[in-house]
Motif scaffolding. Sequence first.
Motif, PDB file in Angstrom:
ATOM      1  N   VAL A  42     -17.666 -14.432 -85.183  1.00 20.24           N
ATOM      2  CA  VAL A  42     -16.973 -14.741 -86.438  1.00 20.24           C
ATOM      3  C   VAL A  42     -16.239 -16.063 -86.287  1.00 20.24           C
ATOM      4  CG1 VAL A  42     -15.271 -13.996 -88.135  1.00 20.24           C
ATOM      5  CG2 VAL A  42     -16.681 -12.288 -86.968  1.00 20.24           C
ATOM      6  N   TYR A  43     -16.454 -16.969 -87.252  1.00 14.86           N
ATOM      7  CA  TYR A  43     -15.708 -18.216 -87.319  1.00 14.86           C
ATOM      8  C   TYR A  43     -14.514 -18.024 -88.253  1.00 14.86           C
ATOM      9  CZ  TYR A  43     -19.247 -21.282 -85.144  1.00 14.86           C
ATOM     10  OH  TYR A  43     -20.106 -21.913 -84.280  1.00 14.86           O
ATOM     11  N   LEU A  44     -13.340 -18.501 -87.797  1.00 12.47           N
ATOM     12  CA  LEU A  44     -12.116 -18.418 -88.579  1.00 12.47           C
ATOM     13  C   LEU A  44     -11.439 -19.774 -88.661  1.00 12.47           C
ATOM     14  CD1 LEU A  44     -10.534 -15.259 -86.893  1.00 12.47           C
ATOM     15  CD2 LEU A  44     -11.606 -15.314 -89.143  1.00 12.47           C
ATOM     16  N   GLY A  45     -10.610 -19.941 -89.684  1.00 13.06           N
ATOM     17  CA  GLY A  45      -9.805 -21.149 -89.800  1.00 13.06           C
ATOM     18  C   GLY A  45      -8.959 -21.098 -91.048  1.00 13.06           C
ATOM     19  N   PRO A  46      -8.011 -22.027 -91.184  1.00 17.31           N
ATOM     20  CA  PRO A  46      -7.212 -22.092 -92.408  1.00 17.31           C
ATOM     21  C   PRO A  46      -8.087 -22.341 -93.633  1.00 17.31           C
ATOM     22  CG  PRO A  46      -6.259 -23.469 -90.678  1.00 17.31           C
ATOM     23  CD  PRO A  46      -7.611 -23.049 -90.203  1.00 17.31           C
ATOM     24  N   GLU A  47      -7.607 -21.943 -94.779  1.00 17.39           N
ATOM     25  CA  GLU A  47      -8.386 -22.082 -96.012  1.00 17.39           C
ATOM     26  C   GLU A  47      -8.740 -23.539 -96.279  1.00 17.39           C
ATOM     27  OE1 GLU A  47      -8.038 -21.171-100.831  1.00 17.39           O
ATOM     28  OE2 GLU A  47      -6.419 -20.586 -99.458  1.00 17.39           O
ATOM     29  N   ASP A  48      -7.782 -24.438 -96.158  1.00 20.04           N
ATOM     30  CA  ASP A  48      -7.996 -25.848 -96.519  1.00 20.04           C
ATOM     31  C   ASP A  48      -8.139 -26.726 -95.288  1.00 20.04           C
ATOM     32  OD1 ASP A  48      -7.813 -25.304 -99.282  1.00 20.04           O
ATOM     33  OD2 ASP A  48      -5.621 -25.304 -99.143  1.00 20.04           O
ATOM     34  N   ARG A  79      -0.606 -25.537 -85.426  1.00 20.43           N
ATOM     35  CA  ARG A  79       0.374 -26.467 -85.983  1.00 20.43           C
ATOM     36  C   ARG A  79       1.232 -25.845 -87.079  1.00 20.43           C
ATOM     37  NH1 ARG A  79      -4.629 -30.638 -86.483  1.00 20.43           N
ATOM     38  NH2 ARG A  79      -4.441 -31.638 -84.439  1.00 20.43           N
ATOM     39  N   VAL A  80       2.508 -26.196 -87.026  1.00 22.69           N
ATOM     40  CA  VAL A  80       3.425 -25.940 -88.139  1.00 22.69           C
ATOM     41  C   VAL A  80       4.154 -27.253 -88.432  1.00 22.69           C
ATOM     42  CG1 VAL A  80       3.720 -23.502 -87.530  1.00 22.69           C
ATOM     43  CG2 VAL A  80       5.343 -25.204 -86.654  1.00 22.69           C
ATOM     44  N   PRO A  81       4.731 -27.401 -89.637  1.00 21.93           N
ATOM     45  CA  PRO A  81       5.397 -28.668 -89.980  1.00 21.93           C
ATOM     46  C   PRO A  81       6.598 -28.955 -89.081  1.00 21.93           C
ATOM     47  CG  PRO A  81       4.935 -27.391 -91.960  1.00 21.93           C
ATOM     48  CD  PRO A  81       4.669 -26.487 -90.800  1.00 21.93           C
ATOM     49  N   GLU A  82       6.846 -30.220 -88.858  1.00 19.16           N
ATOM     50  CA  GLU A  82       8.003 -30.652 -88.080  1.00 19.16           C
ATOM     51  C   GLU A  82       9.283 -30.081 -88.670  1.00 19.16           C
ATOM     52  OE1 GLU A  82       6.805 -34.979 -86.227  1.00 19.16           O
ATOM     53  OE2 GLU A  82       7.367 -34.885 -88.346  1.00 19.16           O
ATOM     54  N   GLY A  83      10.166 -29.615 -87.803  1.00 20.52           N
ATOM     55  CA  GLY A  83      11.437 -29.075 -88.235  1.00 20.52           C
ATOM     56  C   GLY A  83      11.397 -27.638 -88.711  1.00 20.52           C
ATOM     57  N   ALA A 132      -3.867 -28.962 -91.379  1.00 21.56           N
ATOM     58  CA  ALA A 132      -3.361 -27.850 -92.177  1.00 21.56           C
ATOM     59  C   ALA A 132      -2.453 -26.945 -91.356  1.00 21.56           C
ATOM     60  CB  ALA A 132      -4.537 -27.042 -92.734  1.00 21.56           C
ATOM     61  N   LEU A 133      -1.589 -26.209 -92.064  1.00 26.45           N
ATOM     62  CA  LEU A 133      -0.738 -25.214 -91.423  1.00 26.45           C
ATOM     63  C   LEU A 133      -1.586 -24.252 -90.602  1.00 26.45           C
ATOM     64  CD1 LEU A 133       2.042 -23.760 -91.138  1.00 26.45           C
ATOM     65  CD2 LEU A 133       1.438 -22.498 -93.230  1.00 26.45           C
ATOM     66  N   TRP A 134      -1.195 -24.014 -89.366  1.00 29.02           N
ATOM     67  CA  TRP A 134      -1.831 -23.107 -88.405  1.00 29.02           C
ATOM     68  C   TRP A 134      -3.173 -23.624 -87.882  1.00 29.02           C
ATOM     69  CZ3 TRP A 134       1.972 -20.346 -86.932  1.00 29.02           C
ATOM     70  CH2 TRP A 134       2.829 -19.682 -87.812  1.00 29.02           C
ATOM     71  N   SER A 135      -3.573 -24.840 -88.251  1.00 32.43           N
ATOM     72  CA  SER A 135      -4.834 -25.370 -87.704  1.00 32.43           C
ATOM     73  C   SER A 135      -4.681 -25.607 -86.206  1.00 32.43           C
ATOM     74  CB  SER A 135      -5.224 -26.671 -88.409  1.00 32.43           C
ATOM     75  OG  SER A 135      -4.232 -27.665 -88.236  1.00 32.43           O
ATOM     76  N   ILE A 136      -5.800 -25.605 -85.493  1.00 32.38           N
ATOM     77  CA  ILE A 136      -5.765 -25.715 -84.032  1.00 32.38           C
ATOM     78  C   ILE A 136      -5.443 -27.154 -83.634  1.00 32.38           C
ATOM     79  CG2 ILE A 136      -7.017 -25.415 -81.871  1.00 32.38           C
ATOM     80  CD1 ILE A 136      -8.674 -23.266 -83.166  1.00 32.38           C
ATOM     81  N   ASP A 137      -4.389 -27.306 -82.872  1.00 35.28           N
ATOM     82  CA  ASP A 137      -3.949 -28.625 -82.402  1.00 35.28           C
ATOM     83  C   ASP A 137      -4.635 -28.996 -81.098  1.00 35.28           C
ATOM     84  OD1 ASP A 137      -1.760 -30.852 -82.603  1.00 35.28           O
ATOM     85  OD2 ASP A 137      -1.666 -30.135 -80.536  1.00 35.28           O
ATOM     86  N   HIS A 138      -4.666 -28.071 -80.160  1.00 35.32           N
ATOM     87  CA  HIS A 138      -5.351 -28.308 -78.890  1.00 35.32           C
ATOM     88  C   HIS A 138      -5.701 -26.987 -78.229  1.00 35.32           C
ATOM     89  CE1 HIS A 138      -1.038 -28.130 -77.541  1.00 35.32           C
ATOM     90  NE2 HIS A 138      -1.562 -27.430 -76.543  1.00 35.32           N
TER      91      HIS A 138
END
Length: 265
Positions: A42-48, A79-83, A132-138
């Motif tokens: 199964v492939y998963l990822g954020p909607e956008d 990833r989540v937004p800074e701060g 995008a929010l929660w996208s894989i950073d590394h």
Amino acid sequence: MDGIVDHTMIRVSDLEESLEWYQTHLDYEEKDRHEGEDFTLVYLGPEDMHDDAALLELTHNHGTDEVEIGDAWGHIAVRVPEGELEAYYEQLMDEGVADYRDPESCGGHYAFVKDPDGHEVEIVQRSPDEGALWSIDHTMIRVEDADDALGFWTRKFEYDEVGRWEADSFANYFLEPRNAADEAMAVELTYNYDGRSYTQGDGWGHLCVRVDDLQDDWDKLQTREADDYREPADCDHLYAFTRDQDGHEIELLERDPAADSLFPF
């Protein structure tokens, strides 16, 4: 040959439990699924998610009740937004995610949680234009020789070292394809100075590099003395696999964006 990382694959013991965890807590959606004779992918990822962002692939081998998390496997980072690290970590806690390493214990810079199988998920802060929010950073993997590992990625895959952090007992090295988009995933190599060795386990699967021409790029890797692990002909010319100096598997995949399925089958 400088393709982006297409996906990171991990194995899970209970597919439905893992899907619920990632869909509930990271707002991932199922992008595609392949049902094999004795396994499901199964492939998963954020909607956008961005076209150059990496997917998470969950693999479940039917009849498997438990997976072993070896210490050669490190984590994925999302990833989540800074701060907003603390706020999103508290959101996960409110949703019932186990408290593993909170932001305070990590100097306020990042945090960690674990999925149902014990796969570690780091939470890092990035600006909104970096994915995008929660996208894989590394994705982090541990290596036994930093020089060999860096040479593997820079010489064979033409990745660039884009960052490093050296502490008293270990070092982290970050590598990306040349001219990678901000949304693309990096590879993090962790090297501990004490000379330890690692176990792979079966919970860790592989990294996948998206290539332009499977056979041509495979031939380049062979010229550069990469491990001839599973050549294209062994995989019906749909994909191929090499391995780094520590045995980490790297898939090569030629993806057709216009295809009906994300899988090459």
